[in-house]
Design a protein around this motif. Structure first.
Motif, PDB file in Angstrom:
ATOM      1  N   GLY A 131      14.090  -3.271   4.560  1.00 28.98           N
ATOM      2  CA  GLY A 131      14.643  -1.937   4.365  1.00 28.98           C
ATOM      3  C   GLY A 131      13.601  -1.023   3.756  1.00 28.98           C
ATOM      4  O   GLY A 131      12.486  -1.463   3.442  1.00 28.98           O
ATOM      5  N   LEU A 132      13.941   0.240   3.585  1.00 27.12           N
ATOM      6  CA  LEU A 132      13.029   1.213   2.996  1.00 27.12           C
ATOM      7  C   LEU A 132      13.403   1.503   1.551  1.00 27.12           C
ATOM      8  O   LEU A 132      14.572   1.440   1.172  1.00 27.12           O
ATOM      9  CB  LEU A 132      13.046   2.524   3.787  1.00 27.12           C
ATOM     10  N   GLY A 133      12.389   1.831   0.752  1.00 34.52           N
ATOM     11  CA  GLY A 133      12.608   2.226  -0.631  1.00 34.52           C
ATOM     12  C   GLY A 133      11.753   3.415  -1.003  1.00 34.52           C
ATOM     13  O   GLY A 133      10.634   3.563  -0.512  1.00 34.52           O
ATOM     14  N   VAL A 134      12.278   4.255  -1.867  1.00 35.70           N
ATOM     15  CA  VAL A 134      11.504   5.379  -2.406  1.00 35.70           C
ATOM     16  C   VAL A 134      10.529   4.882  -3.458  1.00 35.70           C
ATOM     17  O   VAL A 134       9.399   5.309  -3.541  1.00 35.70           O
ATOM     18  CB  VAL A 134      12.447   6.439  -3.012  1.00 35.70           C
ATOM     19  N   ASP A 135      10.975   3.959  -4.294  1.00 30.63           N
ATOM     20  CA  ASP A 135      10.321   3.504  -5.511  1.00 30.63           C
ATOM     21  C   ASP A 135      10.424   4.603  -6.561  1.00 30.63           C
ATOM     22  O   ASP A 135      10.900   5.703  -6.302  1.00 30.63           O
ATOM     23  CB  ASP A 135       8.876   3.070  -5.267  1.00 30.63           C
TER      24      ASP A 135
END
Length: 462
Positions: free
Chosen positions: A328-332
């Protein structure tokens, strides 16, 4: 966008969207060039090509979606909300130097500051099409109050589906760790606080707006005992596990010096690979690591902008996907991704993957899947969110693509992923409007900005 309201008040409240392009991100990647979607209460009731079925009752809202693309709401799999009030600092540092610079500042946070930071972080996420977010809170200074509770209150007020992680650190500088001793907890106290957070807040129901995860911070900030204890605790209580893994070459060197093995082998040795685990970054995985992730179903939160900001490297996302690893994607944290927007990660994931793997390394539809169904799978919610299908929860984004920045782009998914940031006409979470015409529906954005400014001033001693 034209809207008609009816006088019907009986349940279920229905919202009907018509004349829009739809990317369902289901198992077949079904798409409609001009279709409809019907929401009943908090569930997707039906969708398909052409206009909505005639004779629908209790239609509270009917929306003309001409010129729009409807997608599942985006799912953010890694963040640090508290960092919203320390943006713009340590601009030119690698991860370890960046952390050493910021740890002393983070040691001064409290629940009031974290409430404001969570408001700012969630506002940016919602305005970029994100309907579900996790957060990795792992700094709990003595006297800082109820930091996790403050974040949960902020997210509930904004209307976002939330999966906070109760993080922890117990390996301070004096015992060979990276964080200063003022930022770490006692091992038993950290485990007890994690158990208390799960018991207090975790809701495992299908339409849950709040689930809790156990999340010791990283191999260089926690002990073996905390990692093992957290894994045992989480599995006893039926919740997921999250940590940072294989983020930088410095982390690799730390693990080899301290444990005689790389990060993946070390985490495996303490019970941290499995379908109930996902790890942030995973930039420096070798072939053996990827094989282990795939065999165990361990997930990855890919954070392309943050990885670039601290020059951590380029994650092997195409190889992970080819092996069957959930990604999945993350902003952090916003201190390493100042925009705090998840929508931008669709584009950055694709561009950075192509820098490493060539022009076919990642397609626009694969990128959209990373940000939707990929994230849902990583969080263990693929049966509830992440795609537009009858019976799933009504978390969806309606993007305007007929404006000056996007008009003429023949492929609406390419327009969303490769084009400029698309204006968000409507965002539904659990069937309820949380963003309309690009603005938050439930809270005063100017008040959020004022709260953030006050928190920053307090943190810096003003």
């Amino acid at each position: 966008m034209s809207v008609e309201s009816s006088a019907h008040t009986a349940a279920p409240r229905r919202v009907v969207i018509e004349n829009c392009a739809i990317a369902t991100v289901d198992a077949r990647d079904t798409e409609y060039t001009s279709g409809h979607l019907v929401v009943a209460g908090n569930r997707i009731e039906s969708l398909g090509s052409g206009p909505a079925p005639a004779g629908l009752e209790h239609v509270a809202r009917r929306i003309d979606g001409t010129g729009h693309l409807v997608t599942p709401g985006l799912v953010n799999t890694h963040h640090h909300f508290y960092q919203w009030i320390t943006r713009g600092l340590a601009q030119d540092r690698n991860l370890f130097d960046w952390l050493v610079t910021l740890y002393p500042l983070w040691a001064g946070i409290d629940d009031e500051m974290c409430y404001a930071a969570a408001q700012g972080s969630a506002a940016a996420l919602l305005r970029s099409g994100c309907t579900t977010s996790t957060d990795h809170a792992y700094v709990f200074p003595k006297g800082g109050g109820d930091i996790l509770g403050a974040e949960i209150r902020a997210l509930a007020e904004l209307g976002m589906r939330f999966q906070p992680t109760r993080g922890s650190m117990d390996l301070g500088e004096s015992h060979g760790g990276l964080p200063p001793d003022t930022c770490v907890e006692d091992t038993d106290a950290a485990l007890a606080a994690t158990a208390e957070a799960i018991d207090r807040w975790h809701d495992p129901s299908f339409d849950s707006m709040l689930r809790v995860t156990a999340a010791p911070c990283s191999p260089f900030s926690v002990t073996r005992e905390l990692l093992r204890g957290a894994a045992e605790l989480a599995r006893a209580k039926g919740v997921r596990l999250h940590t940072h893994g294989a983020e930088t070459v410095e982390e690799e060197a730390f693990c080899r010096e301290k444990f005689g093995m790389g990060p993946t082998d070390y985490l495996e040795s303490v019970g941290w690979l499995g379908e109930d685990v996902w790890m942030a970054h995973c930039v420096h995985l070798n072939d053996s690591d990827i094989t282990k992730f795939a065999a165990t179903g361990t997930g990855v939160a890919h954070c392309p902008s943050s990885n670039a900001r601290v020059a951590a490297g380029i994650a092997r996302v195409p190889d992970l996907l080819a092996a069957g690893v959930p990604v999945g994607l993350g902003v952090d944290g916003a201190a390493s991704n100042e925009s705090g927007e998840l929508g931008a990660e669709l584009r950055n994931a694709l561009l950075i993957a192509r820098l490493r793997g060539g022009p076919a390394a990642l397609t626009v539809r694969q990128s959209l899947r990373l940000g939707t169904m990929g994230g849902a799978k990583v969080l263990g919610r693929e049966h509830e969110i992440g795609s537009l299908e009858p019976g799933k929860l009504a978390d969806l984004a309606m993007w305007r693509l007929d404006g000056v920045s996007h008009a003429g782009l023949a492929d609406p998914v390419a327009a969303l992923v490769l084009g400029a940031a698309a204006p968000l006409t409507l965002l539904l979470v659990n069937g309820r409007e949380v963003v309309e015409q690009g603005a938050l529906s439930r809270v005063d954005e100017e008040e959020i900005a004022r709260n953030v400014t006050r928190a920053v001033t307090r943190l810096h001693g003003g």
